[in-house]
Each structure stands twice: as C-alpha cells, then as structure tokens.
Design an enzyme around this catalytic site. Structure first.
Site, short mmCIF file in Angstrom:
data_model
loop_
_atom_site.label_atom_id
_atom_site.label_comp_id
_atom_site.label_asym_id
_atom_site.label_seq_id
_atom_site.Cartn_x
_atom_site.Cartn_y
_atom_site.Cartn_z
N CYS A 179 -7.44 -1.05 1.17
CA CYS A 179 -5.99 -1.41 2.19
C CYS A 179 -6.95 -1.80 3.37
CB CYS A 179 -5.25 -0.46 2.38
SG CYS A 179 -4.04 -0.87 3.61
N CYS A 215 0.54 2.97 3.61
CA CYS A 215 0.70 2.79 4.92
C CYS A 215 1.63 1.80 4.72
CB CYS A 215 -0.45 2.12 5.63
SG CYS A 215 -1.08 0.77 5.37
N CYS A 232 -5.15 0.81 6.24
CA CYS A 232 -5.64 2.30 6.44
C CYS A 232 -6.90 2.82 5.75
CB CYS A 232 -4.29 3.12 5.70
SG CYS A 232 -4.37 3.02 3.85
N CYS A 262 0.97 -1.11 -0.05
CA CYS A 262 0.19 -0.10 0.10
C CYS A 262 0.87 1.38 -0.01
CB CYS A 262 -0.81 0.14 1.20
SG CYS A 262 -1.83 1.35 1.52
N CYS A 289 -8.15 -5.23 -10.15
CA CYS A 289 -7.73 -4.05 -11.07
C CYS A 289 -7.31 -2.90 -10.15
CB CYS A 289 -8.89 -4.03 -12.00
SG CYS A 289 -8.67 -2.61 -13.22
FE FE Z 1 -2.78 1.07 3.44
#
Ligand code: FE
Length: 154
Positions: free
Chosen positions: A120, A75, A123, A72, A143
């Site tokens: 995610c 984070c 976060c 991510c 995607c």
């Molecule tokens: Fe994240």
C-alpha cells in the site's frame, strides 16, 4: 509554490484533516507495530506488517463479484477496482491493474525467488506480489492476500 502539502503542515497535519482515512496516498500513514496490533487481527498483522501470505483459497474475497473497490485493510486507501478483478485460479484474489498511485512495488528476494512485492502506497502494508502472467490489457497478475483487503461495494 504553495502546495496542498504545505497547507497540510500549516494546519497541524492529520488532526486538522479529521482522520487519516481522508488523506490521499501522498500523505503517508506511519504507525508502530503496537498500534498496528490494536487495529489489525493477528492474521492481518502477519500479512500486512510482516510480509506474510495467507493460505490459498482462504479468502472470501476470492468469490467477491460485485462492483466496487478493494481497499487496504490497514489504512482504507482504495487499491483495486472490481473492473480489474479476474479469476486466476491460484486461490488468491487477482487483479490485472491497481488504481493509479495506490501501490508501491519493490524487488523481493525472499525464499530464494526473485519476485516483485506490492504494498500500500500510504501505510506501506504488504499486499502480495505482481507477476507477468496476467491477462490483457496489461499482462500483469496482481496476486493479493484477501486478508490485506477490504471490499467496499459500489
Ligand atoms: Fe494502507
């Protein structure tokens, strides 16, 4: 039962753990927009925090073929393994599965479509959508916005 989460609270949370990047997906990372704007580019903010979508074929990660992990961009949580990446031809980095416990999925009815949005798990940053036209073994196509991801070579 005395869980790891209790231990986390007992010692004062993230400060004791010396940085949120080492926390697991179970410890949510909560930041306000002002804080996110400090750590993300404007383009990343629009995607991750406002459910935006990058232009197709815009991401350098589209052509990333090394072994490693896609994390991510907000984070740092590991989200996808290079083992599940494939060329969907859509212009967005695509994967047939996320890593275990890495993402959350919810119904997204924006733009008059019914889609499944993927974020995610730590976060809450918006990553992209998942569709049912992917390859085996899952038949799924995650995607993803490349700007929402950071590649870490193995
Ligand atoms: Fe994240």
């Amino acid at each position: 039962m005395f869980t790891r989460r209790d231990t986390f609270r007992l010692f004062g949370g993230a400060a004791w753990f010396a940085g949120a990047a080492r926390a697991s997906a179970d410890e949510k990372l909560v930041r306000g927009d002002a804080e996110w704007r400090k750590v993300l580019t404007p383009e990343q903010f629009e995607i991750l925090r406002r459910d935006g979508t990058e232009r197709p074929f815009a991401s350098a990660l589209l052509h990333e073929k090394r072994k490693g992990v896609f994390a991510c961009a907000g984070c740092g949580l590991d989200l996808f393994s290079s083992e599940t990446k494939y060329d969907s031809g859509t212009g967005w980095p695509s994967f047939w599965a996320p890593l275990p416990h890495a993402v959350s999925e919810r119904e997204d009815r924006s733009f008059g479509l019914v889609r499944t949005a993927v974020s995610c798990r730590r976060c809450g940053g918006h990553l992209g959508h998942v569709f049912n036209d992917g390859p085996q073994p899952t038949g799924l196509r995650y995607c993803m916005n490349g700007l929402a991801l950071e590649f870490k070579a193995a």
